[in-house]
Enzyme design. Structure first.
Site, short mmCIF file in Angstrom:
data_model
loop_
_atom_site.label_atom_id
_atom_site.label_comp_id
_atom_site.label_asym_id
_atom_site.label_seq_id
_atom_site.Cartn_x
_atom_site.Cartn_y
_atom_site.Cartn_z
N GLU A 44 0.82 -1.21 0.00
CA GLU A 44 0.00 0.00 0.00
C GLU A 44 0.86 1.26 0.00
O GLU A 44 1.88 1.32 0.70
CB GLU A 44 -0.88 -0.02 1.26
N LYS A 112 -9.05 3.65 -2.02
CA LYS A 112 -9.39 2.98 -0.76
C LYS A 112 -10.67 3.54 -0.16
O LYS A 112 -10.81 4.75 0.04
CB LYS A 112 -8.23 3.12 0.22
N CYS A 145 -5.73 -2.83 2.00
CA CYS A 145 -5.52 -2.99 3.44
C CYS A 145 -6.82 -3.15 4.23
O CYS A 145 -7.48 -4.17 4.15
CB CYS A 145 -4.67 -1.84 3.96
#
Length: 255
Positions: A44, A112, A145
């Site tokens: 990430e 994200k 994540c």
């Protein structure tokens, strides 16, 4: 469906050096390509690094020279890449992931959705959409994540026919339960192969947990790293239907 071979890079953070990040991915792509992997996943915000103090200043514009450099590396290696990066879009910064194919063409771009903690929320704007794409005959999607720890996101993607999740991450100690239990359970419960590519080492006040892994759709761990740098490659097996979860079909909603 055709065979699928997936790779991940577990590495220390480039710690603010975007050029070093791209160079590290070029080298990993060369190795993954030599192993005949279809796709390489890296951590990430690999550029400029997850815990950099200057993410907003160092964030990259989508489609810049760095992307051309990665596209060329994909073509040279014959392997695609999922590259986590801090994305600058006007006044906004997003925690993003870009998927390029073995020919260097852009396959997908994702922002994200589930920002983690007050630090991420102070830096980034959240994304608001899933993305999916074809990966060697398999329907694939991107998460980043913390996203993969939310069952509703995995269930929504599985319901849309996604079979492979590619997940750049920056998981730190003491949260080893995510690799040990959460990711395999998400894979098994939703019948999805998951590639979870983490950092290792120390960046500022964060000690990364390593443990990057590739998990089959039945929850079996196909490959897993320790605490140090690693390049993992694994073939995705055809899982017998009897071993796949039937939760989506069997679920009884109450109320």
């Amino acid at each position: 469906m055709p065979d699928l071979r997936l790779a991940l890079l577990q590495a220390p953070s480039p710690a603010g050096d975007c050029a070093a990040a791209v160079s590290a991915v070029e080298q990993a792509l060369s190795a993954a390509g030599a192993a005949r992997a279809n796709m390489l996943v890296v951590p990430e915000s690999f550029a400029p690094g997850y815990n950099s103090d200057a993410i907003a200043e160092l964030a990259l514009m989508r489609g810049g020279a760095w992307q051309d450099q990665l596209a060329k590396a994909c073509r040279n290696a014959g392997c695609g890449v999922v590259f986590g990066y801090a994305e600058r879009d006007g006044d906004a910064v997003y925690n993003s992931a870009l998927a390029l194919g073995p020919d260097g063409a852009e396959l997908a771009h994702y922002r994200k959705i589930q920002l983690y903690g007050p630090r991420e929320s102070s830096i980034y704007r959240p994304g608001d959409a899933y993305v999916s794409f074809d990966l060697a005959g398999h329907k694939a999607a991107l998460l980043i994540c913390y996203d993969v720890e939310f069952a509703p996101h995995i269930a929504a993607l599985a319901a849309a026919g996604v079979k492979v999740l590619l997940v750049p991450t920056a998981n730190m100690l003491p949260y080893t339960h995510v690799m040990r239990a959460t990711v395999p359970a998400m894979a098994a419960n939703h019948g999805i192969t998951i590639v979870y590519a983490n950092y290792c080492g120390i960046e500022g006040d964060l000690h990364y947990a390593g443990g990057s892994l590739i998990v089959g759709a039945d929850g079996d761990v196909l490959a897993q790293a320790g605490m140090g740098p690693a390049l993992l490659v694994a073939d995705v097996p055809q899982v017998e239907a009897a071993r796949l979860s039937t939760q989506a079909r069997d679920y009884r909603r109450i109320g």
